[in-house]
Design a protein around this motif. Structure first.
Motif, PDB file in Angstrom:
ATOM      1  N   LEU A 155       9.931  16.201 -15.619  1.00 55.83           N
ATOM      2  CA  LEU A 155       9.571  14.785 -15.617  1.00 55.83           C
ATOM      3  C   LEU A 155       9.728  14.228 -14.210  1.00 55.83           C
ATOM      4  CD1 LEU A 155      11.397  13.653 -18.878  1.00 55.83           C
ATOM      5  CD2 LEU A 155       8.992  14.271 -18.613  1.00 55.83           C
ATOM      6  N   VAL A 156       8.783  13.387 -13.802  1.00 60.28           N
ATOM      7  CA  VAL A 156       8.778  12.815 -12.456  1.00 60.28           C
ATOM      8  C   VAL A 156       8.723  11.297 -12.593  1.00 60.28           C
ATOM      9  CG1 VAL A 156       7.626  12.769 -10.225  1.00 60.28           C
ATOM     10  CG2 VAL A 156       7.561  14.858 -11.607  1.00 60.28           C
ATOM     11  N   LEU A 157       9.802  10.611 -12.204  1.00 59.14           N
ATOM     12  CA  LEU A 157       9.884   9.158 -12.283  1.00 59.14           C
ATOM     13  C   LEU A 157       9.821   8.597 -10.866  1.00 59.14           C
ATOM     14  CD1 LEU A 157      11.642  10.465 -14.720  1.00 59.14           C
ATOM     15  CD2 LEU A 157      12.375   8.119 -15.094  1.00 59.14           C
ATOM     16  N   VAL A 158       8.885   7.676 -10.624  1.00 59.84           N
ATOM     17  CA  VAL A 158       8.623   7.177  -9.277  1.00 59.84           C
ATOM     18  C   VAL A 158       8.688   5.653  -9.258  1.00 59.84           C
ATOM     19  CG1 VAL A 158       6.990   7.136  -7.354  1.00 59.84           C
ATOM     20  CG2 VAL A 158       7.087   9.145  -8.850  1.00 59.84           C
ATOM     21  N   ALA A 159       9.369   5.113  -8.253  1.00 60.68           N
ATOM     22  CA  ALA A 159       9.389   3.670  -8.014  1.00 60.68           C
ATOM     23  C   ALA A 159       9.205   3.434  -6.514  1.00 60.68           C
ATOM     24  CB  ALA A 159      10.703   3.049  -8.490  1.00 60.68           C
ATOM     25  N   GLU A 195      -2.241  15.467 -10.782  1.00 56.86           N
ATOM     26  CA  GLU A 195      -1.900  16.580 -11.664  1.00 56.86           C
ATOM     27  C   GLU A 195      -0.669  16.264 -12.511  1.00 56.86           C
ATOM     28  OE1 GLU A 195      -1.450  19.931  -9.109  1.00 56.86           O
ATOM     29  OE2 GLU A 195      -3.611  20.167  -8.749  1.00 56.86           O
ATOM     30  N   LEU A 196       0.140  15.326 -12.048  1.00 56.00           N
ATOM     31  CA  LEU A 196       1.306  14.899 -12.823  1.00 56.00           C
ATOM     32  C   LEU A 196       0.956  13.811 -13.839  1.00 56.00           C
ATOM     33  CD1 LEU A 196       3.917  14.737  -9.909  1.00 56.00           C
ATOM     34  CD2 LEU A 196       3.769  16.496 -11.688  1.00 56.00           C
ATOM     35  N   GLY A 197      -0.326  13.389 -13.834  1.00 54.29           N
ATOM     36  CA  GLY A 197      -0.772  12.412 -14.821  1.00 54.29           C
ATOM     37  C   GLY A 197      -1.157  11.062 -14.277  1.00 54.29           C
ATOM     38  N   SER A 198      -1.151  10.873 -12.947  1.00 52.01           N
ATOM     39  CA  SER A 198      -1.465   9.574 -12.380  1.00 52.01           C
ATOM     40  C   SER A 198      -2.959   9.264 -12.448  1.00 52.01           C
ATOM     41  CB  SER A 198      -1.006   9.505 -10.919  1.00 52.01           C
ATOM     42  OG  SER A 198      -1.448   8.291 -10.316  1.00 52.01           O
ATOM     43  N   ALA A 255      -2.656   2.206  -1.809  1.00 51.18           N
ATOM     44  CA  ALA A 255      -2.908   1.793  -0.422  1.00 51.18           C
ATOM     45  C   ALA A 255      -1.692   1.084   0.164  1.00 51.18           C
ATOM     46  CB  ALA A 255      -4.135   0.889  -0.363  1.00 51.18           C
ATOM     47  N   PHE A 256      -1.787   0.708   1.411  1.00 54.91           N
ATOM     48  CA  PHE A 256      -0.709   0.085   2.174  1.00 54.91           C
ATOM     49  C   PHE A 256      -0.050  -1.059   1.405  1.00 54.91           C
ATOM     50  CE2 PHE A 256       0.313  -3.289   5.375  1.00 54.91           C
ATOM     51  CZ  PHE A 256       1.434  -2.700   5.919  1.00 54.91           C
ATOM     52  N   ARG A 257       1.256  -0.943   1.215  1.00 55.03           N
ATOM     53  CA  ARG A 257       2.112  -1.938   0.570  1.00 55.03           C
ATOM     54  C   ARG A 257       1.761  -2.244  -0.878  1.00 55.03           C
ATOM     55  NH1 ARG A 257       3.713  -6.494   5.182  1.00 55.03           N
ATOM     56  NH2 ARG A 257       5.017  -5.101   6.436  1.00 55.03           N
ATOM     57  N   ASP A 258       0.978  -1.415  -1.521  1.00 55.33           N
ATOM     58  CA  ASP A 258       0.811  -1.560  -2.971  1.00 55.33           C
ATOM     59  C   ASP A 258       2.139  -1.269  -3.663  1.00 55.33           C
ATOM     60  OD1 ASP A 258      -1.847  -2.093  -2.589  1.00 55.33           O
ATOM     61  OD2 ASP A 258      -2.570  -0.150  -3.319  1.00 55.33           O
ATOM     62  N   THR A 259       2.356  -1.903  -4.798  1.00 52.95           N
ATOM     63  CA  THR A 259       3.558  -1.657  -5.601  1.00 52.95           C
ATOM     64  C   THR A 259       3.198  -0.713  -6.744  1.00 52.95           C
ATOM     65  OG1 THR A 259       4.403  -3.871  -5.080  1.00 52.95           O
ATOM     66  CG2 THR A 259       5.377  -2.748  -6.957  1.00 52.95           C
ATOM     67  N   TRP A 260       4.050   0.317  -6.960  1.00 50.13           N
ATOM     68  CA  TRP A 260       3.691   1.373  -7.911  1.00 50.13           C
ATOM     69  C   TRP A 260       4.923   1.852  -8.652  1.00 50.13           C
ATOM     70  CZ3 TRP A 260       3.074   7.153  -6.494  1.00 50.13           C
ATOM     71  CH2 TRP A 260       2.415   7.852  -7.526  1.00 50.13           C
ATOM     72  N   VAL A 261       4.813   1.964  -9.975  1.00 51.77           N
ATOM     73  CA  VAL A 261       5.820   2.640 -10.807  1.00 51.77           C
ATOM     74  C   VAL A 261       5.085   3.646 -11.687  1.00 51.77           C
ATOM     75  CG1 VAL A 261       7.623   0.870 -10.804  1.00 51.77           C
ATOM     76  CG2 VAL A 261       5.753   0.701 -12.443  1.00 51.77           C
ATOM     77  N   PHE A 262       5.731   4.803 -11.906  1.00 49.68           N
ATOM     78  CA  PHE A 262       5.003   5.910 -12.523  1.00 49.68           C
ATOM     79  C   PHE A 262       5.981   6.885 -13.176  1.00 49.68           C
ATOM     80  CE2 PHE A 262       3.657  10.378 -11.532  1.00 49.68           C
ATOM     81  CZ  PHE A 262       2.592  10.490 -12.423  1.00 49.68           C
ATOM     82  N   VAL A 263       5.619   7.371 -14.367  1.00 46.13           N
ATOM     83  CA  VAL A 263       6.338   8.472 -15.003  1.00 46.13           C
ATOM     84  C   VAL A 263       5.299   9.529 -15.383  1.00 46.13           C
ATOM     85  CG1 VAL A 263       7.788   9.242 -16.902  1.00 46.13           C
ATOM     86  CG2 VAL A 263       8.113   6.957 -15.950  1.00 46.13           C
ATOM     87  N   GLY A 264       5.421  10.715 -14.820  1.00 43.33           N
ATOM     88  CA  GLY A 264       4.515  11.816 -15.122  1.00 43.33           C
ATOM     89  C   GLY A 264       5.292  13.078 -15.413  1.00 43.33           C
TER      90      GLY A 264
END
Length: 240
Positions: free
Chosen positions: A147-151, A170-173, A180-189
């Motif tokens: 599992l890959v949790l990203v903030a 490939e992790l599901g994103s 892009a520059f300064r975008d805010t992103w949260v992700f679980v793959g």
């Protein structure tokens, strides 16, 4: 002039009642007493629920409902501008936070064993001035089911190249190509995921809609991640 007997009795009774009322007020008599309510005009007192009864119950990582069996409760909070760091919570354990002093500008990633739910490693990658090859080496060697949790925090994409975007896909994103520059992103793959993950949010950097000067607002996401089947072998990470 002498006061008539019946009137004296009435005066005495009134004095007794008034004395009792004053005493009750001073010494904590029951405010809901029928007699006090009669004299003060109050109706029968209703029992107010305590704050514990009215406060919504919170479950692991602050979720409003419990996760089903064999699921992991999580909450991801991205950083706010370049001031407040991100946070990653899993099963009521804080894996990444400013308090733990393990956050950094860019991408903050926690790797979790998809069978046991145990933290394997957490690391931050500077996507403004860092070396992208460090992130690529980190992602290339993931084992099936990890599992890959990203903030994100501050800037998540300046150093992002085609290979890094492909690895996150490939992790599901679904949004790695658009990051892009300064975008805010949260992700679980997860490594080996068959479809796109349902656990992903992106807030674009837009000067017309940004909450903070130069940055979009922080994102918060929570949910329940299913564990791998019981028969799956435990995962290990190598070469990071």
């Amino acid at each position: 002039m002498r006061i008539p007997g019946p009137f004296r009795v009435l005066v005495v009774l009134l004095l007794v009642v008034l004395s009792w009322l004053v005493g009750s007020a001073l010494f904590g008599g029951e405010s809901g007493s029928p007699l006090i309510n009669f004299f003060t005009g109050k109706r029968g007192a209703s029992v107010e629920p305590t704050s514990a009864e009215t406060r919504p119950r919170k479950y692991k990582c602050g979720l409003s409902a419990p996760c089903p069996p064999k699921h992991l409760a999580f909450r991801l909070v991205s950083g706010a501008a370049n001031v407040i760091g991100p946070k990653i919570c899993l099963e009521d354990k804080i894996l990444v936070s400013s308090v733990m002093n393990n956050v950094g500008r860019g991408l903050n990633i926690a790797l979790v064993n998809g069978v046991t739910g145990e933290l394997m490693e957490s690391k931050s990658f500077d996507m403004w001035a860092g070396d992208i090859t460090v992130l690529l080496k980190f992602l290339r060697v993931l084992h099936e089911g990890t599992l890959v949790l990203v903030a994100s925090w501050d800037d998540a994409a300046t150093k992002m190249d085609d290979e890094a975007r492909r690895l996150f896909e490939e992790l599901g994103s679904s949004v790695a190509k658009k990051l892009a520059f300064r975008d805010t992103w949260v992700f679980v793959g997860a490594k080996g995921i068959e479809n796109k993950t349902p656990f992903e949010q992106l807030m674009k950097n837009n000067k017309n809609t940004n909450k903070y000067e130069g940055w979009p607002e922080s994102l918060e996401m929570d949910g329940c991640i299913p564990l791998r089947p019981p028969g799956a072998r435990p995962l290990e990470q190598e070469g990071v």
